[in-house]
Design a protein around this motif. Structure first.
Motif, PDB file in Angstrom:
ATOM      1  N   ARG A  30      39.759  64.525  61.696  1.00 25.41           N
ATOM      2  CA  ARG A  30      38.680  63.569  61.678  1.00 25.41           C
ATOM      3  C   ARG A  30      37.561  64.021  60.747  1.00 25.41           C
ATOM      4  NH1 ARG A  30      37.101  62.614  67.487  1.00 25.41           N
ATOM      5  NH2 ARG A  30      35.031  63.215  66.826  1.00 25.41           N
ATOM      6  N   PHE A  31      37.358  65.323  60.721  1.00 30.20           N
ATOM      7  CA  PHE A  31      36.329  65.865  59.836  1.00 30.20           C
ATOM      8  C   PHE A  31      36.602  65.470  58.394  1.00 30.20           C
ATOM      9  CE2 PHE A  31      35.228  69.518  57.097  1.00 30.20           C
ATOM     10  CZ  PHE A  31      33.861  69.395  57.148  1.00 30.20           C
ATOM     11  N   PHE A  32      37.872  65.637  58.004  1.00 30.75           N
ATOM     12  CA  PHE A  32      38.183  65.342  56.605  1.00 30.75           C
ATOM     13  C   PHE A  32      38.183  63.837  56.333  1.00 30.75           C
ATOM     14  CE2 PHE A  32      39.894  69.681  56.858  1.00 30.75           C
ATOM     15  CZ  PHE A  32      39.151  70.210  55.838  1.00 30.75           C
ATOM     16  N   VAL A  33      38.662  63.069  57.309  1.00 31.41           N
ATOM     17  CA  VAL A  33      38.674  61.617  57.110  1.00 31.41           C
ATOM     18  C   VAL A  33      37.250  61.087  56.980  1.00 31.41           C
ATOM     19  CG1 VAL A  33      39.157  59.425  58.219  1.00 31.41           C
ATOM     20  CG2 VAL A  33      40.885  61.199  58.204  1.00 31.41           C
ATOM     21  N   SER A  34      36.380  61.558  57.850  1.00 30.85           N
ATOM     22  CA  SER A  34      35.015  61.043  57.787  1.00 30.85           C
ATOM     23  C   SER A  34      34.345  61.502  56.500  1.00 30.85           C
ATOM     24  CB  SER A  34      34.218  61.498  58.998  1.00 30.85           C
ATOM     25  OG  SER A  34      34.044  62.878  58.949  1.00 30.85           O
ATOM     26  N   LYS A  35      34.774  62.674  56.008  1.00 32.37           N
ATOM     27  CA  LYS A  35      34.221  63.148  54.743  1.00 32.37           C
ATOM     28  C   LYS A  35      34.661  62.217  53.613  1.00 32.37           C
ATOM     29  CE  LYS A  35      33.566  67.732  52.802  1.00 32.37           C
ATOM     30  NZ  LYS A  35      34.235  69.045  52.699  1.00 32.37           N
ATOM     31  N   LEU A  36      35.908  61.786  53.685  1.00 33.02           N
ATOM     32  CA  LEU A  36      36.417  60.874  52.666  1.00 33.02           C
ATOM     33  C   LEU A  36      35.708  59.535  52.732  1.00 33.02           C
ATOM     34  CD1 LEU A  36      40.305  61.167  52.482  1.00 33.02           C
ATOM     35  CD2 LEU A  36      38.632  61.466  50.672  1.00 33.02           C
ATOM     36  N   MET A  37      35.490  59.061  53.967  1.00 33.07           N
ATOM     37  CA  MET A  37      34.936  57.720  54.114  1.00 33.07           C
ATOM     38  C   MET A  37      33.454  57.665  53.788  1.00 33.07           C
ATOM     39  SD  MET A  37      36.929  55.608  56.853  1.00 33.07           S
ATOM     40  CE  MET A  37      35.907  55.821  58.234  1.00 33.07           C
ATOM     41  N   LYS A  38      32.811  58.811  53.915  1.00 38.99           N
ATOM     42  CA  LYS A  38      31.368  58.803  53.752  1.00 38.99           C
ATOM     43  C   LYS A  38      30.974  58.405  52.333  1.00 38.99           C
ATOM     44  CE  LYS A  38      29.054  62.558  54.491  1.00 38.99           C
ATOM     45  NZ  LYS A  38      28.631  63.760  55.211  1.00 38.99           N
ATOM     46  N   GLY A  39      31.783  58.876  51.366  1.00 35.03           N
ATOM     47  CA  GLY A  39      31.492  58.535  49.985  1.00 35.03           C
ATOM     48  C   GLY A  39      30.182  59.130  49.533  1.00 35.03           C
ATOM     49  N   SER A  40      29.548  58.434  48.610  1.00 35.76           N
ATOM     50  CA  SER A  40      28.298  58.978  48.073  1.00 35.76           C
ATOM     51  C   SER A  40      27.212  58.873  49.144  1.00 35.76           C
ATOM     52  CB  SER A  40      27.897  58.192  46.835  1.00 35.76           C
ATOM     53  OG  SER A  40      27.755  56.845  47.195  1.00 35.76           O
ATOM     54  N   ASP A 105      20.553  44.623  55.924  1.00 30.23           N
ATOM     55  CA  ASP A 105      21.130  45.617  55.026  1.00 30.23           C
ATOM     56  C   ASP A 105      22.591  45.829  55.391  1.00 30.23           C
ATOM     57  OD1 ASP A 105      21.735  47.612  53.406  1.00 30.23           O
ATOM     58  OD2 ASP A 105      20.367  49.100  54.257  1.00 30.23           O
ATOM     59  N   PRO A 106      23.491  45.133  54.702  1.00 34.22           N
ATOM     60  CA  PRO A 106      24.907  45.232  55.063  1.00 34.22           C
ATOM     61  C   PRO A 106      25.446  46.652  54.919  1.00 34.22           C
ATOM     62  CG  PRO A 106      24.625  44.093  52.981  1.00 34.22           C
ATOM     63  CD  PRO A 106      23.276  44.266  53.554  1.00 34.22           C
ATOM     64  N   ASN A 107      24.852  47.385  53.994  1.00 32.64           N
ATOM     65  CA  ASN A 107      25.313  48.763  53.792  1.00 32.64           C
ATOM     66  C   ASN A 107      25.153  49.577  55.053  1.00 32.64           C
ATOM     67  OD1 ASN A 107      26.566  49.782  51.630  1.00 32.64           O
ATOM     68  ND2 ASN A 107      24.752  49.697  50.329  1.00 32.64           N
ATOM     69  N   MET A 108      24.015  49.352  55.703  1.00 32.56           N
ATOM     70  CA  MET A 108      23.706  50.138  56.889  1.00 32.56           C
ATOM     71  C   MET A 108      24.689  49.801  58.003  1.00 32.56           C
ATOM     72  SD  MET A 108      19.916  50.606  58.102  1.00 32.56           S
ATOM     73  CE  MET A 108      19.504  51.112  59.726  1.00 32.56           C
ATOM     74  N   ALA A 109      24.928  48.490  58.158  1.00 34.81           N
ATOM     75  CA  ALA A 109      25.874  48.079  59.185  1.00 34.81           C
ATOM     76  C   ALA A 109      27.237  48.667  58.895  1.00 34.81           C
ATOM     77  CB  ALA A 109      25.946  46.557  59.221  1.00 34.81           C
ATOM     78  N   MET A 110      27.604  48.631  57.625  1.00 41.96           N
ATOM     79  CA  MET A 110      28.904  49.163  57.211  1.00 41.96           C
ATOM     80  C   MET A 110      29.000  50.637  57.565  1.00 41.96           C
ATOM     81  SD  MET A 110      31.482  47.883  55.660  1.00 41.96           S
ATOM     82  CE  MET A 110      33.006  48.546  55.054  1.00 41.96           C
ATOM     83  N   ASP A 111      27.914  51.332  57.262  1.00 42.87           N
ATOM     84  CA  ASP A 111      27.885  52.764  57.502  1.00 42.87           C
ATOM     85  C   ASP A 111      28.070  53.058  58.983  1.00 42.87           C
ATOM     86  OD1 ASP A 111      27.598  55.013  55.851  1.00 42.87           O
ATOM     87  OD2 ASP A 111      25.774  55.512  56.980  1.00 42.87           O
ATOM     88  N   MET A 112      27.331  52.293  59.789  1.00 46.24           N
ATOM     89  CA  MET A 112      27.424  52.482  61.229  1.00 46.24           C
ATOM     90  C   MET A 112      28.850  52.251  61.687  1.00 46.24           C
ATOM     91  SD  MET A 112      24.685  53.052  63.047  1.00 46.24           S
ATOM     92  CE  MET A 112      24.891  52.142  64.575  1.00 46.24           C
ATOM     93  N   MET A 113      29.462  51.183  61.105  1.00 50.81           N
ATOM     94  CA  MET A 113      30.795  50.835  61.548  1.00 50.81           C
ATOM     95  C   MET A 113      31.759  51.959  61.218  1.00 50.81           C
ATOM     96  SD  MET A 113      32.057  47.080  61.532  1.00 50.81           S
ATOM     97  CE  MET A 113      33.215  46.895  60.221  1.00 50.81           C
TER      98      MET A 113
END
Lengths: 247, 299
Positions: A30-40, A105-113
């Motif tokens: 999960r650590f690596f997946v979340s690292k991948l998903m986090k992006g910039s 702010d759709p970005n924020m919602a996306m991030d939360m999701m």
């Protein structure tokens, strides 16, 4: 009281140890997946940064008010808290609640999701997996007796009131691992690992914090403060210091 | 702020390093941590580590921060070639990094290519408008070009966002003083006093500016701040002279009409005595100059 249960060594080899190993592996994954998903990494909102700075400065003013002349203090107070365009003044319409902010702010919602997904999905899956394969096992025994109150914690999934509390059910073992592996993760994944569930839960509950409220509180604090210039006292104190010096 | 103990530690290590006693890495770490500017030493000894392959690889991931540190030190010492080498290594290791981009822009600045550096900084800021270092570099660059009004503009823009940064306020105050814009400088020094009410240096500088502004009210305030400097910072020759000057200036303005002055005359005579004592101890040959100066102030 039932007599001592003898636990099969196969339970140790096929339930206890695999469960722990799987939990660790899932944590790492999960650590690596979340690292991948986090992006910039996202930049903070300039408004929020500025608000934070305004609050620090207003606090400084409150703490050090007595060190500046009355005229300067009054000018600053007006600058911070006047009703039209003071720094600490929050217009009523603009005090948006975090939910509205999230929708705007759709970005924020996306991030939360993304964050939630990376937390909830593996957890549900592993829980279902444990439930399906290992439900009802007594997986381990802790080497000291405990009171009845610990039954809910240690024997989740076994509804027998006669089993001694020091036996741990497999589902409880899963929960113990879920919350207890934090130290291990911070050891193998570095200090700031993404698998910090407990902290993230705290974050979620604290998400509703409203910066405009702190601004308002700071404004009220400034409004009630009385200016009492400290400097005139310093002249006498300086005299005392000098008198000591001259002697 | 660097405490005295930390400074002693740095000086001890520097001595040891200079005499070839080892501990180079500890010295460099300490300099980095305390944000000291000893670029010549850092360049000399940092390069000696970086050129030694065995020592370099022993650092592990710290190697890259050392490259950065040495690059900055090299630019400070105007040895741009060394800086270029360091930056090249970093570029190869971290392609597309903003931190390395910052170093590149700084190299442009060090070489005096102002417009190129300016462009590089602006593009860095476009990507991340919260990079305080880049903001400050821009101010420094404007200052280096002698363009103080631009420096003031940049600083004001920076302070509009990061208004709790007291070092920036101090810089702005000093620029205003150098341009004789004392009213603006007074505001900046008040801001400094607010953020660090116990630092006597701010009180002293504030008093200086107030005295320079003149006028009865300002002079009285200045005297109070000189007094607070003495109270919190011990005897400060500048503050002692300040009290004498303020009192005599106030006396000239009010011609003894003000009752309050009678009380404060004691402060003045005490500071004059403290000054005389200090001069006798530390500079006996200048005592006659001092007493004639004090006499001209009618003390």
């Amino acid at each position: 009281m039932a007599e001592d249960l003898v636990l099969d060594t196969a339970i140790r080899d096929w339930v206890l140890i695999p469960l722990s190993v799987v939990m660790v592996l899932i944590g790492v994954l999960r650590f690596f997946v979340s690292k991948l998903m986090k992006g910039s990494s996202q930049l903070p909102d300039p408004k929020i940064v500025k608000e934070g700075q305004v609050i620090i400065r207003a606090r400084n003013l409150r703490a050090g008010a007595n060190y500046i002349p009355a005229k300067s203090f009054r000018a600053r107070k007006a600058y911070y808290s006047n009703e039209e365009n003071g720094l600490l003044h929050v217009p009523k319409g603009e005090a948006q609640n975090p939910q509205a902010q999230m929708f705007s702010d759709p970005n924020m919602a996306m991030d939360m999701m993304k964050k939630n997904l990376s937390m909830i999905i593996p957890q549900t899956l592993t829980f279902a997996w444990v439930n399906f394969f290992f439900s009802g096992f007594v997986a381990a025994k802790i080497p000291f007796p405990l009171t009845q109150r610990f039954r809910a914690m240690l024997q989740n999934g076994i509804d027998l009131s006669t089993v001694d509390v020091s036996y741990v059910s497999s589902r409880s073992w899963y929960f113990l691992n879920l919350f207890g592996l934090r130290g291990l993760f911070s050891l193998i994944l570095g200090e700031e690992n993404a698998t910090d569930d407990t902290q993230r839960m705290m974050q979620m509950s604290g998400f509703g914090m409203d910066p405009s409220k702190t601004l308002g509180a700071e404004k009220d604090g400034l409004d009630i403060i009385q200016h009492d210039w400290a400097l005139p006292k310093f002249e006498q104190r300086a005299e005392a210091v000098l008198r000591k010096l001259v002697k | 702020m660097v405490t005295r103990r930390e400074e002693e530690e740095v000086n001890r290590l520097e001595n040891q390093v200079e005499n070839g006693g080892g501990g180079v890495w500890e010295y460099l770490c300490l300099v980095h941590k305390l944000k000291l500017r000893r670029s010549d030493m850092v360049l000399k000894h940092g390069l000696s580590i970086l050129n030694d392959k065995k020592k370099r690889s022993a650092l592990g991931p710290e190697e890259w921060t050392l490259y950065e540190q040495v690059a900055v030190a090299a630019m400070d010492c105007q040895s741009n070639d060394a800086a270029k080498d360091c930056i090249k290594v970093l570029q190869r290791k971290f392609p597309g990094s903003k931190r390395v981009g910052r170093l590149e822009a700084m190299l442009l600045e060090a070489r005096g290519l102002w417009s190129e550096a300016e462009n590089a900084y602006s593009s860095l800021l476009e990507e991340n408008p919260f990079d305080q270092v880049v903001h400050k570099r821009r101010v420094a660059m404007a200052k280096a070009q002698g363009n103080t009004s631009a420096a003031i503009d940049w600083l004001n823009k920076y302070l509009d966002l990061f208004m709790a940064d007291h070092e920036a306020w101090r810089e702005l105050a000093e620029i205003y003083v150098s341009l004789q814009m004392y009213k603006q400088a007074v505001f900046c020094y008040e801001e400094l006093i607010l953020s660090q009410p116990t630092v006597p240096l701010h009180h002293l500088a504030y008093a200086d500016v107030l005295y320079t502004l003149g006028g009865l009210e300002n002079l009285q305030t200045a005297k109070k701040y000189y007094a607070s400097t003495i109270d919190s910072g011990g005897k400060s020759t500048r503050a002692l002279f300040g009290i004498c000057l303020c009192t005599s200036a106030i006396g000239q303005l009010t011609k003894g009409r003000n009752k309050e002055d009678k009380d404060s005359l004691e402060l003045q005579s005490l500071s004059a005595m403290a000054l005389e004592k200090d001069y006798k101890q530390r500079a006996p040959s200048k005592v006659s100059v001092l007493s004639s100066t004090l006499r001209s102030l009618k003390i």
